[in-house]
Structure formats: C-alpha cells, structure tokens
Write a protein that holds these residues in place. Structure first.
Motif, short mmCIF file in Angstrom:
data_model
loop_
_atom_site.label_atom_id
_atom_site.label_comp_id
_atom_site.label_asym_id
_atom_site.label_seq_id
_atom_site.Cartn_x
_atom_site.Cartn_y
_atom_site.Cartn_z
N ARG A 249 11.71 4.19 -51.55
CA ARG A 249 12.68 3.08 -51.55
C ARG A 249 13.04 2.68 -52.98
NH1 ARG A 249 13.24 0.14 -46.63
NH2 ARG A 249 11.74 0.80 -45.04
N PHE A 251 15.36 -0.63 -54.98
CA PHE A 251 15.84 -1.99 -54.73
C PHE A 251 16.79 -2.40 -55.85
CE2 PHE A 251 11.43 -1.53 -53.31
CZ PHE A 251 11.58 -1.73 -51.96
N THR A 252 17.89 -3.02 -55.47
CA THR A 252 18.87 -3.48 -56.44
C THR A 252 18.57 -4.88 -56.97
OG1 THR A 252 20.29 -4.34 -54.67
CG2 THR A 252 20.66 -2.07 -55.40
N ASP A 256 17.90 -7.75 -52.07
CA ASP A 256 17.81 -6.44 -51.42
C ASP A 256 16.38 -6.15 -51.00
OD1 ASP A 256 18.71 -3.87 -50.55
OD2 ASP A 256 17.91 -3.01 -52.40
N ALA A 259 15.63 -8.19 -47.89
CA ALA A 259 16.35 -7.67 -46.73
C ALA A 259 15.67 -6.42 -46.18
CB ALA A 259 17.80 -7.37 -47.11
N GLN A 260 15.28 -5.50 -47.06
CA GLN A 260 14.60 -4.28 -46.61
C GLN A 260 13.22 -4.60 -46.03
OE1 GLN A 260 14.77 -0.68 -48.94
NE2 GLN A 260 16.36 -1.53 -50.30
#
Length: 413
Positions: A249, A251-252, A256, A259-260
């Motif tokens: 994974r 992540f920004t 984010d 949310a994930q």
C-alpha cells in the motif's frame, strides 16, 4: 471540593451499576446533595495542582541497574547499595513501581470475555513515512494510529491521529467509541502518558482521563508493566495490521490512510476468528446490547483555548497559524479544534473555520479574511488622512502689498 475521581465514580455507580443516590452517599462518605450535583454536572470539577519533583528521581537510574541485575532485591538492600539516607517510604514506593518491569513474565492463560464488558485500546506505530502536505512528511512516532478491539466480539477499529498529545488522543478515543455506538463497561490501556500509569502498586489515571471516563460513566484500567497478555487482543491486531494491511500500500496523506484503514477494517470484521468460531459481525450486536449507552452530553475533547485576538488576526494551534476574521481584533475568542477542523468563535459566532493542517510551521489564510483586512486597513487610513481643501486661494499681485504698506513708486510715503 469533590475530587475528579469521586465525581467519576459517582456517575459510574449510578449509571452503570444502578445504585441509588442515598447508598452512593453512604459508601463514599459524602452528602446526597453532593451526589446529585455530580450527576447533574456536564463536566468534571476543575482541580489543578503543580507537579513536584521527587527526591528519588536522581537515584532512579542506579535503582534500575540493581533491579535489572537482581529483580527481587529488597528495597532496604537497594538503599544500602546506593547510599540512601533520605526517607525509606519514598524509596520503597519507587522500587515497588519499578520492580515489575524487571521480574520475569507470568505464564499465559486464555481469558474469556463477557458481552459488553471490555474493550482494549493502544497506539500502533506503523513503520511508514506519511506525507502531510506542504512538502513535509511524518514518521509513525509523530503520527500514531489509535486502535480498539472489543473483548467479546473482537470488533476492531482504528484511526490515525495527529499526535500523542492528550487533546488529539482523547478526540480519537471518543471518535472510536462514538462510531461504535455504545460504551464498554471497562476500557483497558497500557501505560500511555495522557491516560495514566501503574504507580505504587495501583493504577493512577490523569485528571483528563478521570473527566473523560466520568462523562462516559465507565472504568479505565491500566495494565501492569511487563504484562502484554493483559491487552493481547489489541497487540495481535497490530501484528495483523503490519502483516496484512501495510504490505503493497501507498498513502497520499492522513485522509487517504484513514480511508484505506476504515475500508480494510470493515472487511476484517467480517472474517471468522478461530477463537470465536465466527466473525465479529455475528457477535457485535450482543456486545453492544450489554454495553452502556452513549452519554447525553459528549465529553470535552480536542484543543480548547481562549485568547485575545491580536492585530495580525491569526491564532496558533499545534505549530500552525490560522487566520481569523479581522472584525474581532482586540476581542476575546475561543479556539476549538478536533482531528479535522480548526474553528474560532467570538460571542458564540464562528469567525474562522479551517481544515486542520497536519504539517508544521505553516500559515493558513482564508481569502475572505485577507480581503476584509485590506478593506479595514484602507478605511482606517482614510480616517486618519486630513481632508483636502476644497476652496481656491486667491493670488494677489505684489502692488497690492506695496499699497497696503504705504509704499509708492517714488519711495516711502
């Protein structure tokens, strides 16, 4: 003055245990009016006392060395080894606090949980570096993940929070409980500084934690040092997160990541558990039914402060400056912030509402605040500048002055 601990216990006994006011007053040794006042209050009684250093602080490193080599060494022998000449009571309390860290762990055993009884909480520090905007990144030590696991149903939840500060930790803690929709009767924590610690043979909660658990009418239990089995459920969740959630994974940013994480936990809660023989979704209803209802008034969490707005019309929160409408310069404003928003109010009216920035040392300006400040500055300059003269001044010829002074063409009259 009623202590925060007694206030919290009164609310728990009345709401969770159903004990009448008269009996609570008799058990705690207070008046019935005091009990009624505690039940009516929306928040804990304010009590502040400055912390004082202990005389045993300087000797603690040497005490730790001795306990690491000889965990069962008596406090009297430790006093002899370190040349202690002060009060033995103080030294014995500190030794009792430190000794469990160096004793060998007890054998593990399986624990059964009753529905609605318990939920375990802890901070997880994922081994990642997360971008937070403005060209900055943060490590896991600076951006921890607050996790929760319900004992009976094994229902898991988690949220990334901006810091380990009490303001952010309690805001995240309340967010997890509110999303659950009920309050477990006991909340288990490790020795987190903002929550409490094990000291002198007993758990010691912070004043903020006493007020928080009193509003919820529940108990907060602090695990003994070197006792990982006491919160094994949440520790296993952390291991599962690192093995199943993180790999592959990217992540920004914090939004984010959350949310994930939320999407992954929704899926995880539908997977069967070997210890249960079913999935958490099949037991969560029974778990929630036996828990306490959410309080009618939410506990006070997040950042709260009051200040007089300076001429630059900015307020500082967690290392960042946020603009405020300049119309309230010089007036007292209240700064309120949670995990997502930063709001500023004056006389009950919101005069600033910003998205909270997780980066540091930034200045956040709203366009309307900048425009209003320019207009106010222009208006103030116009008031201070002198008005121009509207009438024209007559220009006289020099001969008029000669005549007025009695001068003629041939000389003096």
């Amino acid at each position: 003055m009623l202590s925060v601990e007694d206030w919290a216990e009164i609310r728990r006994l009345h709401r969770a245990e159903g004990i009448p006011i008269k009996q609570i007053a008799r058990v705690l040794g207070v008046s019935r009016n005091t009990v009624r006042s505690a039940l009516r209050a929306d928040g804990p009684p304010k009590y502040e006392r400055a912390e004082r250093a202990s005389i045993v602080d300087e000797a603690e490193p040497r005490v730790r060395e001795l306990l690491q080599a000889f965990p069962t060494m008596p406090a009297t022998v430790i006093a002899e080894r370190i040349g202690w000449t002060r009060s033995m009571t103080v030294l014995k309390k500190r030794v009792a606090e430190l000794r469990p860290v160096y004793l060998p762990p007890d054998p593990a055993s399986r624990t059964a949980y009753v529905a609605g009884e318990i939920a375990q909480f802890d901070l997880w520090f994922p081994p990642i570096t997360l971008p937070v905007g403005h060209g900055q990144t943060r490590t896991a030590k600076q951006l921890p993940v607050l996790t929760m696991v319900c004992g009976y149903s094994r229902w898991a939840a988690g949220v990334l929070i901006p810091s380990r500060a009490a303001e952010d930790l309690f805001a995240g803690w309340w967010q997890l409980i509110a999303s659950l929709g009920a309050v477990p009767r006991a909340l288990v924590w490790d020795g987190e500084g903002a929550v409490g610690r094990w000291r002198g043979g007993r758990s010691e909660l912070t004043a903020d934690c006493q007020g928080f658990r009193g509003t919820l009418a529940t108990k907060v239990l602090i695990c003994r040092p070197a006792d990982p089995e006491a919160k094994g459920l949440v520790e296993r969740l952390h291991d599962y997160l690192e093995r199943s959630f993180l790999p592959g994974r990217t992540f920004t940013g914090p939004a984010d990541f959350n949310a994930q994480l939320a999407a992954w936990l929704r899926l995880v809660n539908t997977r069967p558990r070997r210890a249960l023989g079913c999935a958490p979704t099949e037991r969560i209803a029974a778990d929630l039914e036996r828990m306490l209802p959410l309080p009618p008034v939410a506990p006070a969490t997040g950042w709260r402060s009051s200040t007089r707005l300076a001429r630059d019309h900015y307020v500082r929160l967690d290392g960042n400056d946020y603009s405020v409408h300049p119309a309230v310069i010089g007036r007292r404003v209240e700064v309120l912030a949670d995990l997502a928003r930063v709001r500023v109010a004056c006389d009950g009216r919101v005069v600033a509402d910003h998205e909270r920035i997780w980066a540091k040392h930034q200045t956040i300006s709203a366009d309307e605040h900048v425009t209003a400040a320019k207009a106010l500055r222009a208006a103030r300059i116009g008031l201070l500048r002198p008005a121009p003269v509207s009438e024209e001044v007559q220009i006289r010829p020099l001969s008029d002055y000669d005549t007025a002074l009695g001068l003629t063409d041939g000389g003096v009259a």
